[in-house]
Design an enzyme around this catalytic site. Structure first.
Site, short mmCIF file in Angstrom:
data_model
loop_
_atom_site.label_atom_id
_atom_site.label_comp_id
_atom_site.label_asym_id
_atom_site.label_seq_id
_atom_site.Cartn_x
_atom_site.Cartn_y
_atom_site.Cartn_z
N GLY A 126 37.75 38.95 40.25
CA GLY A 126 38.76 39.27 40.67
C GLY A 126 39.14 40.92 40.26
N ASN A 127 40.32 41.40 40.12
CA ASN A 127 40.63 42.56 39.39
C ASN A 127 42.01 42.54 38.86
OD1 ASN A 127 42.27 43.80 41.56
ND2 ASN A 127 40.53 43.88 42.68
N ARG A 128 42.47 43.44 38.10
CA ARG A 128 43.78 43.28 37.56
C ARG A 128 45.18 43.78 38.43
NH1 ARG A 128 42.59 42.47 32.13
NH2 ARG A 128 40.70 43.39 31.73
#
Ligand code: CTP
Length: 399
Positions: A209-211
């Site tokens: 995923g990412n932030r």
């Protein structure tokens, strides 16, 4: 402070629900705010509260039937007179009638004649509110550009507890005041917004995923909705909730799902705003059982995801607009300008991770807009909501 309802002409349509008693308070608040009110009631509504109560408070006669014993009531006149038509309470039956274009009483006839914006404050039992038929009617009416004042949660006349209560009069007033305070410069425009991260599964319990929090995209969706747009928000995994009658939300998890959802609706849109932080790569193979840590190291093979923005940039018709985002750590302007061209954006919103208090997770952001006329607009650090308004201000210059 004077209310934005001061001097406004409001047609108040009341249909047959116990919540009609709250419309007495609603009418008083409208009058107190300085509005001029014309009340219309359905036959069923008059069983709950006497028309005399409303005619006394509004100082105007109340109409129920298009043709009454003594006269023909000119529904067209009221449809043109009002700055807004507020139907509160709006029963399931009234919503169904209006969605179908039925014209059996004054409340419905004025709806069909109204050229002003229409607001519904629904009131019904929770099962009626969640029934697919009601949902479909709501969708149809929203498709006509009508706005829904969100129902509230609580005890219902049936004794059941849940969603379906008509919004409290003060909240209806606040909703209308917000509307009259705001420029409706995106009224009727259809806008796709992608937002949030995507999660690319590795196995049933893990993902890449990412932030991204989704805050920027959701702020854009909400700001556009309040400016009158009908927004289709395709939102990746985000804890944020969105509650605006002009926003239709499709929740997705992966880049592929976001691609499918966006491509499916873009054809009908006037604009697309690509605020999502879409994963560029996804695991080549997804294990259907949890991967055990047997080996000292683990190599994941990744393949490219589909580029949603680039695809829409290719599909884009002449009158459609496409807005991209670029999150950069270095060579910001060159990278953003290259993306603007490559993906056929009309303009691109650049954020840099070098700006303090901006980008992922923060409530504020600092942007530069670069457009296809090679203009560059720099903005200060401000709340994501204020940034959203800046982006939309630039967008409306293209319409
Ligand atoms: N975007 C998209 N679909 C993808 C990747 C990106 O729609 N699969 C969109 C983003 O929402 C953003 C724009 O494209 O509006 C640019 O995204 P970004 O990740 O900065 O660009 P990339 O093309 O992925 O380039 P790079 O990762 O090389 O910087």
């Amino acid at each position: 402070m004077s209310s934005s309802l001061k001097g406004k002409k409001i047609v108040l349509g009341i249909s047959g629900s116990i919540a009609a008693y709250k419309s007495v308070f609603l009418l008083r608040l409208l009058i107190k705010a300085g509005a001029e009110v014309q009340v219309l009631m359905t036959e069923a509504a008059t069983k709950f509260v006497a028309p005399l109560t409303f005619s006394t408070l509004s100082k105007n006669p109340v109409h129920t039937e298009v043709v009454s014993e003594e006269s023909w009531n000119n529904h067209v006149e009221y449809g043109l007179w009002g700055d807004a038509y507020l139907i509160a309470p709006a029963t399931a039956n009234t919503l169904a009638g209006m969605a179908a274009g039925i014209c059996q009483n004054m409340v419905q006839a004025v709806y069909l004649s109204a050229r002003c914006p229409v607001f519904f404050a629904p009131a019904m039992d929770l099962d009626m509110w969640v029934h697919p038929a009601t949902k479909k009617n709501k969708q149809t009416l929203e498709g006509y550009g009508n706005q829904f004042i969100p129902v509230e949660d609580g005890e219902l006349a049936s004794g059941l507890v849940g969603k379906g209560r008509m919004a409290e009069p003060e909240n209806i007033i606040a909703f209308l005041e917000r509307y009259f305070n705001k420029t409706q410069d995106l009224l009727g425009k259809k806008i796709l917004v992608t937002a949030g991260p995507t999660y690319e599964p590795i196995d049933p319990v893990r993902f890449i995923g990412n932030r991204s929090s989704g805050k920027m995209g959701v702020a854009i969706a909400e700001a556009a909705a309040e400016r009158g747009a009908n927004v289709q928000l395709v939102l990746g995994p985000s804890v944020l909730d969105v509650n605006h009658s002009n926003i239709k939300i499709i929740r997705v998890k992966t880049a592929e799902e976001m691609y499918q959802a966006s491509v499916a609706v873009f054809g009908e849109m006037d604009a697309g705003i690509m605020a999502a932080a879409v994963a560029d790569y996804t695991p080549q193979d997804v294990s259907d059982i949890k991967i055990k840590k047997k080996t000292p190291g683990l190599t994941l093979e990744l393949k490219k995801t589909k580029d949603i923005a680039a695809h829409l940039g290719k599909e884009k018709r002449e009158q459609q607009l496409l807005v991209g985002f670029a999150l950069e750590t270095n060579n910001e302007l060159e990278n953003a300008s290259a993306k603007l061209k490559k993906k056929n954006f009309d303009f691109i919103v650049l954020n840099s991770t070098r700006d303090k208090g901006a980008t992922f997770g923060y409530d504020s952001n600092k942007i530069t807009i670069i457009n296809n006329k090679t203009e560059r607009l720099e903005f200060e650090l401000k709340s994501k909501r204020a940034v959203a308004e800046d982006i939309l201000d630039h967008l409306v210059t293209y319409f």
